[in-house]
Design a protein around this motif. Structure first.
Motif, PDB file in Angstrom:
ATOM      1  N   ILE A 129       0.812  -1.224   0.000  1.00 58.26           N
ATOM      2  CA  ILE A 129       0.000   0.000   0.000  1.00 58.26           C
ATOM      3  C   ILE A 129       0.844   1.272   0.000  1.00 58.26           C
ATOM      4  CG2 ILE A 129      -1.958  -1.108   1.124  1.00 58.26           C
ATOM      5  CD1 ILE A 129      -1.067   0.293   3.739  1.00 58.26           C
ATOM      6  N   GLU A 130       2.141   1.122   0.225  1.00 65.07           N
ATOM      7  CA  GLU A 130       2.987   2.309   0.320  1.00 65.07           C
ATOM      8  C   GLU A 130       3.270   2.961  -1.028  1.00 65.07           C
ATOM      9  OE1 GLU A 130       5.892   2.504   3.668  1.00 65.07           O
ATOM     10  OE2 GLU A 130       5.738   0.319   3.474  1.00 65.07           O
ATOM     11  N   ASP A 131       2.983   2.270  -2.131  1.00 62.64           N
ATOM     12  CA  ASP A 131       3.247   2.824  -3.457  1.00 62.64           C
ATOM     13  C   ASP A 131       2.016   3.442  -4.107  1.00 62.64           C
ATOM     14  OD1 ASP A 131       5.910   2.130  -3.317  1.00 62.64           O
ATOM     15  OD2 ASP A 131       5.632   0.205  -4.331  1.00 62.64           O
ATOM     16  N   ILE A 132       0.936   3.625  -3.360  1.00 62.55           N
ATOM     17  CA  ILE A 132      -0.262   4.240  -3.924  1.00 62.55           C
ATOM     18  C   ILE A 132       0.041   5.718  -4.196  1.00 62.55           C
ATOM     19  CG2 ILE A 132      -2.679   4.853  -3.523  1.00 62.55           C
ATOM     20  CD1 ILE A 132      -2.830   2.395  -1.643  1.00 62.55           C
ATOM     21  N   PRO A 133      -0.180   6.176  -5.427  1.00 59.48           N
ATOM     22  CA  PRO A 133       0.095   7.585  -5.741  1.00 59.48           C
ATOM     23  C   PRO A 133      -0.750   8.533  -4.881  1.00 59.48           C
ATOM     24  CG  PRO A 133      -0.300   6.311  -7.738  1.00 59.48           C
ATOM     25  CD  PRO A 133      -0.649   5.429  -6.582  1.00 59.48           C
ATOM     26  N   GLU A 134      -0.132   9.611  -4.459  1.00 67.19           N
ATOM     27  CA  GLU A 134      -0.787  10.570  -3.572  1.00 67.19           C
ATOM     28  C   GLU A 134      -2.083  11.131  -4.148  1.00 67.19           C
ATOM     29  OE1 GLU A 134       0.434  14.733  -1.467  1.00 67.19           O
ATOM     30  OE2 GLU A 134       1.989  13.192  -1.647  1.00 67.19           O
ATOM     31  N   GLU A 135      -2.139  11.345  -5.462  1.00 66.96           N
ATOM     32  CA  GLU A 135      -3.345  11.910  -6.064  1.00 66.96           C
ATOM     33  C   GLU A 135      -4.555  10.983  -5.947  1.00 66.96           C
ATOM     34  OE1 GLU A 135      -0.834  10.071  -9.358  1.00 66.96           O
ATOM     35  OE2 GLU A 135      -0.444  11.526  -7.784  1.00 66.96           O
ATOM     36  N   LYS A 136      -4.332   9.687  -5.731  1.00 69.60           N
ATOM     37  CA  LYS A 136      -5.445   8.732  -5.569  1.00 69.60           C
ATOM     38  C   LYS A 136      -6.249   9.018  -4.295  1.00 69.60           C
ATOM     39  CE  LYS A 136      -4.658   5.394  -8.779  1.00 69.60           C
ATOM     40  NZ  LYS A 136      -5.470   4.420  -9.404  1.00 69.60           N
ATOM     41  N   PHE A 137      -5.674   9.738  -3.361  1.00 68.97           N
ATOM     42  CA  PHE A 137      -6.367  10.017  -2.106  1.00 68.97           C
ATOM     43  C   PHE A 137      -7.373  11.157  -2.234  1.00 68.97           C
ATOM     44  CE2 PHE A 137      -2.807   7.457  -0.919  1.00 68.97           C
ATOM     45  CZ  PHE A 137      -3.385   6.566  -0.037  1.00 68.97           C
ATOM     46  N   ASN A 138      -7.522  11.686  -3.442  1.00 69.21           N
ATOM     47  CA  ASN A 138      -8.587  12.651  -3.715  1.00 69.21           C
ATOM     48  C   ASN A 138      -9.888  11.950  -4.080  1.00 69.21           C
ATOM     49  OD1 ASN A 138      -6.941  14.937  -3.338  1.00 69.21           O
ATOM     50  ND2 ASN A 138      -6.121  14.716  -5.405  1.00 69.21           N
ATOM     51  N   PHE A 139      -9.832  10.626  -4.256  1.00 69.80           N
ATOM     52  CA  PHE A 139     -10.989   9.836  -4.671  1.00 69.80           C
ATOM     53  C   PHE A 139     -11.507   9.012  -3.499  1.00 69.80           C
ATOM     54  CE2 PHE A 139      -8.054   9.950  -8.412  1.00 69.80           C
ATOM     55  CZ  PHE A 139      -8.730  10.921  -9.122  1.00 69.80           C
ATOM     56  N   LEU A 140     -12.743   8.516  -3.617  1.00 69.20           N
ATOM     57  CA  LEU A 140     -13.288   7.648  -2.573  1.00 69.20           C
ATOM     58  C   LEU A 140     -12.519   6.331  -2.483  1.00 69.20           C
ATOM     59  CD1 LEU A 140     -17.144   8.125  -2.941  1.00 69.20           C
ATOM     60  CD2 LEU A 140     -15.675   8.892  -1.077  1.00 69.20           C
TER      61      LEU A 140
END
Length: 150
Positions: A136-147
């Protein structure tokens, strides 16, 4: 019964994680991690039930198994345990043909983990401890703008 403020911090197909707070904009007191193994449950998922007379390993063949993990900075009393169990049950108790269990992981350093950058290495460690191989540490930061982060 205590009402927790929940802040979802991760939403994937097999893992969800929430900070549980005592109030709005207060540092998290706990973290609830829901791990969906997407496999039938077995008696090995419930070691405390092994070797109890009248409980057969054949009774644990439900279609799915989910584990609720609470991360806490300190040991908790029975009342708090029951409140946290109720919070997890709100997500899981109505799932048909699905067994789930509940564990508490005491991580003294958790009280310093109140943002995504700090919590993700700890979440990664918890997932590994509970036999889920997912990075889970490689999830791009911009993905946290989504549900969902998928």
């Amino acid at each position: 019964m205590k009402n927790f403020h929940l802040n979802r911090i991760l939403n994937l197909k097999t893992v969800e994680a929430y900070f549980l707070r005592d109030g709005y904009l207060i540092s998290p007191k706990y973290c609830l991690v829901l791990i969906d193994y997407k496999r039938p449950s077995t008696i090995n998922d419930f070691p405390h039930l092994k070797d109890i007379e009248g409980i057969s390993a054949d009774e644990f063949g439900n279609d799915n198994f989910i584990k609720a993990v609470i991360i806490s900075a300190e040991e908790i009393d029975q009342e708090t345990h029951d409140e946290l169990y109720t919070a997890a049950a709100g997500f899981l108790e109505d799932k048909q043909d699905c067994r789930w269990n509940f564990v508490i992981e005491v991580v003294p350093d958790f009280s310093n983990k109140n943002n995504l950058n700090d919590i993700f290495p700890l979440l990664q460690s918890i997932l590994k401890t509970h036999n889920l191989s997912l990075n889970i540490e490689d999830i791009p930061e911009e993905k946290f703008n989504f549900l969902s982060q998928e």
